[in-house]
Design an enzyme around this catalytic site. Sequence first.
Site, PDB file in Angstrom:
ATOM      1  N   LEU A  64       0.825  -1.214   0.000  1.00 22.63           N
ATOM      2  CA  LEU A  64       0.000   0.000   0.000  1.00 22.63           C
ATOM      3  C   LEU A  64       0.861   1.266   0.000  1.00 22.63           C
ATOM      4  CD1 LEU A  64      -2.519  -1.478   2.583  1.00 22.63           C
ATOM      5  CD2 LEU A  64      -3.069  -0.859   0.208  1.00 22.63           C
ATOM      6  N   THR A  93       6.432   0.429   1.832  1.00 23.93           N
ATOM      7  CA  THR A  93       7.463   1.236   2.493  1.00 23.93           C
ATOM      8  C   THR A  93       6.730   2.260   3.353  1.00 23.93           C
ATOM      9  OG1 THR A  93       8.917   1.021   0.583  1.00 23.93           O
ATOM     10  CG2 THR A  93       9.436   2.758   2.161  1.00 23.93           C
ATOM     11  N   LYS A 168      15.528  -0.480   4.951  1.00 17.40           N
ATOM     12  CA  LYS A 168      15.108   0.111   3.673  1.00 17.40           C
ATOM     13  C   LYS A 168      15.439   1.611   3.608  1.00 17.40           C
ATOM     14  CE  LYS A 168      12.347   1.029   0.089  1.00 17.40           C
ATOM     15  NZ  LYS A 168      12.397   0.524  -1.239  1.00 17.40           N
TER      16      LYS A 168
HETATM   17  P1  NAD Z   1       0.683   2.230  -6.407  1.00 16.81           P
HETATM   18  O1  NAD Z   1       0.109   3.554  -6.084  1.00 16.81           O
HETATM   19  O2  NAD Z   1       0.901   1.858  -7.829  1.00 16.81           O
HETATM   20  O3  NAD Z   1      -0.207   1.067  -5.738  1.00 16.81           O
HETATM   21  C1  NAD Z   1      -0.854   1.175  -4.509  1.00 16.81           C
HETATM   22  C2  NAD Z   1      -2.196   0.462  -4.645  1.00 16.81           C
HETATM   23  O4  NAD Z   1      -2.847   0.501  -3.376  1.00 16.81           O
HETATM   24  C3  NAD Z   1      -3.136   1.134  -5.639  1.00 16.81           C
HETATM   25  O5  NAD Z   1      -3.582   0.170  -6.586  1.00 16.81           O
HETATM   26  C4  NAD Z   1      -4.282   1.660  -4.763  1.00 16.81           C
HETATM   27  O6  NAD Z   1      -5.533   1.635  -5.420  1.00 16.81           O
HETATM   28  C5  NAD Z   1      -4.239   0.689  -3.609  1.00 16.81           C
HETATM   29  N1  NAD Z   1      -4.871   1.193  -2.395  1.00 16.81           N
HETATM   30  C6  NAD Z   1      -4.752   2.420  -1.826  1.00 16.81           C
HETATM   31  N2  NAD Z   1      -5.489   2.470  -0.698  1.00 16.81           N
HETATM   32  C7  NAD Z   1      -6.056   1.255  -0.542  1.00 16.81           C
HETATM   33  C8  NAD Z   1      -6.914   0.694   0.426  1.00 16.81           C
HETATM   34  N3  NAD Z   1      -7.343   1.390   1.479  1.00 16.81           N
HETATM   35  N4  NAD Z   1      -7.310  -0.592   0.270  1.00 16.81           N
HETATM   36  C9  NAD Z   1      -6.891  -1.319  -0.798  1.00 16.81           C
HETATM   37  N5  NAD Z   1      -6.077  -0.831  -1.764  1.00 16.81           N
HETATM   38  C10 NAD Z   1      -5.675   0.436  -1.623  1.00 16.81           C
HETATM   39  O7  NAD Z   1       2.069   2.143  -5.598  1.00 16.81           O
HETATM   40  P2  NAD Z   1       3.292   1.135  -5.845  1.00 16.81           P
HETATM   41  O8  NAD Z   1       4.282   1.765  -6.756  1.00 16.81           O
HETATM   42  O9  NAD Z   1       2.755  -0.216  -6.146  1.00 16.81           O
HETATM   43  O10 NAD Z   1       3.956   1.133  -4.383  1.00 16.81           O
HETATM   44  C11 NAD Z   1       3.404   0.400  -3.306  1.00 16.81           C
HETATM   45  C12 NAD Z   1       4.381   0.444  -2.158  1.00 16.81           C
HETATM   46  O11 NAD Z   1       5.633  -0.088  -2.570  1.00 16.81           O
HETATM   47  C13 NAD Z   1       4.675   1.849  -1.638  1.00 16.81           C
HETATM   48  O12 NAD Z   1       4.763   1.825  -0.237  1.00 16.81           O
HETATM   49  C14 NAD Z   1       6.017   2.186  -2.279  1.00 16.81           C
HETATM   50  O13 NAD Z   1       6.770   3.127  -1.529  1.00 16.81           O
HETATM   51  C15 NAD Z   1       6.679   0.832  -2.292  1.00 16.81           C
HETATM   52  N6  NAD Z   1       7.720   0.655  -3.309  1.00 16.81           N
HETATM   53  C16 NAD Z   1       7.499   1.031  -4.595  1.00 16.81           C
HETATM   54  C17 NAD Z   1       8.500   0.850  -5.551  1.00 16.81           C
HETATM   55  C18 NAD Z   1       8.287   1.239  -6.992  1.00 16.81           C
HETATM   56  O14 NAD Z   1       9.254   1.230  -7.756  1.00 16.81           O
HETATM   57  N7  NAD Z   1       7.068   1.578  -7.429  1.00 16.81           N
HETATM   58  C19 NAD Z   1       9.720   0.274  -5.179  1.00 16.81           C
HETATM   59  C20 NAD Z   1       9.907  -0.133  -3.864  1.00 16.81           C
HETATM   60  C21 NAD Z   1       8.895   0.067  -2.937  1.00 16.81           C
END
Ligand code: NAD
Length: 289
Positions: A64, A93, A168
């Site tokens: 999330l 994260t 991290k």
């Molecule tokens: P994203 O915004 O693409 O995905 C998050 C998802 O969570 C979305 O589909 C959203 O609809 C859903 N969501 C939000 N609130 C919700 C709720 N209450 N119930 C259910 N679903 C809900 O983000 P992401 O890029 O997939 O990143 C997710 C996590 O991973 C973050 O914490 C980010 O910091 C971490 N992260 C991302 C990357 C990257 O390269 N994108 C790399 C390492 C870590």
Amino acid sequence: MKIAFIGLGNMGGGMAANLVKGGHEVRAFDLSEEALAHARENGCETFTDAAEAVRGVEAVVTMLPNGAIVKSVYEGSVIGKAPAGAVLLDCSTIDVATAKTVIAEAEAAGYAMVDAPVSGGIAAANGGTLTFMVGGSDEAFARASKVLEPMGKAVIHAGAAGAGQTAKICNNMLLAITMIGTAEAMKMAEKLGLDPQKFYEISSQSSGYNWSLNAYTPMPGVGVASPADNDYQGGFATALMLKDLRLAMEAAQAADAAVPLGSRAAALYEDFAGAGNGGLDFSAIIRTY
Ligand code: NAD
């Protein structure tokens, strides 16, 4: 194993698909209908309610956007809704303090829980090659590892609850500092009349050796192929680096840790993102030199 997966965005979508490929039955939930449709294409069963998705499962994985959302999802839809004894894994994260609080709440309700943030971006999430840094008890780690294996190339036990998030943000603070240092040195060498490729050849085999220079060279056409060669598209977005640096600064303050270079790096990324560059790969900060 029957696993609930909550948060099927850029990262979670591919991770859930890899759990299906690993032979697990995945019950998926996201607020976005598009994300749910994509999860169905990848073999997940989807639900319109998180509490419904966690019913009868042996494990719950969340991916999330931030700590406030993680806390509200666990308190509202997971704790007391998933079967007692299920193992819970938050791969988002988030800030160290919230990670510890949610794990304590879950443990008090009889669950095993870990924080398990990842290193590696969307390509690693899709390819099942993430690195997981895991915080939690030995027992929770052992159970969580079985769930994490189909999604990653490495699963490392960092320590007690919150240690995954600590690893991290400290890692990414170091990455921001080395990227800025690498950019600074490369541009200075160029200004002094040294061919940047020569500088790369020398420094990448000398004491300036570091991942940002050797494996992710921030200057187009120099060193290894990297997002710099693709106009800084793809890779690790500046906005996400800034998110991690803000979490690092918050944690440094809470621990009274001195971070003069970390705070300077956070300020530089704040300015760079504020100038409309949040969508560019974080190595694009070299453009400010
Ligand atoms: P994203 O915004 O693409 O995905 C998050 C998802 O969570 C979305 O589909 C959203 O609809 C859903 N969501 C939000 N609130 C919700 C709720 N209450 N119930 C259910 N679903 C809900 O983000 P992401 O890029 O997939 O990143 C997710 C996590 O991973 C973050 O914490 C980010 O910091 C971490 N992260 C991302 C990357 C990257 O390269 N994108 C790399 C390492 C870590």
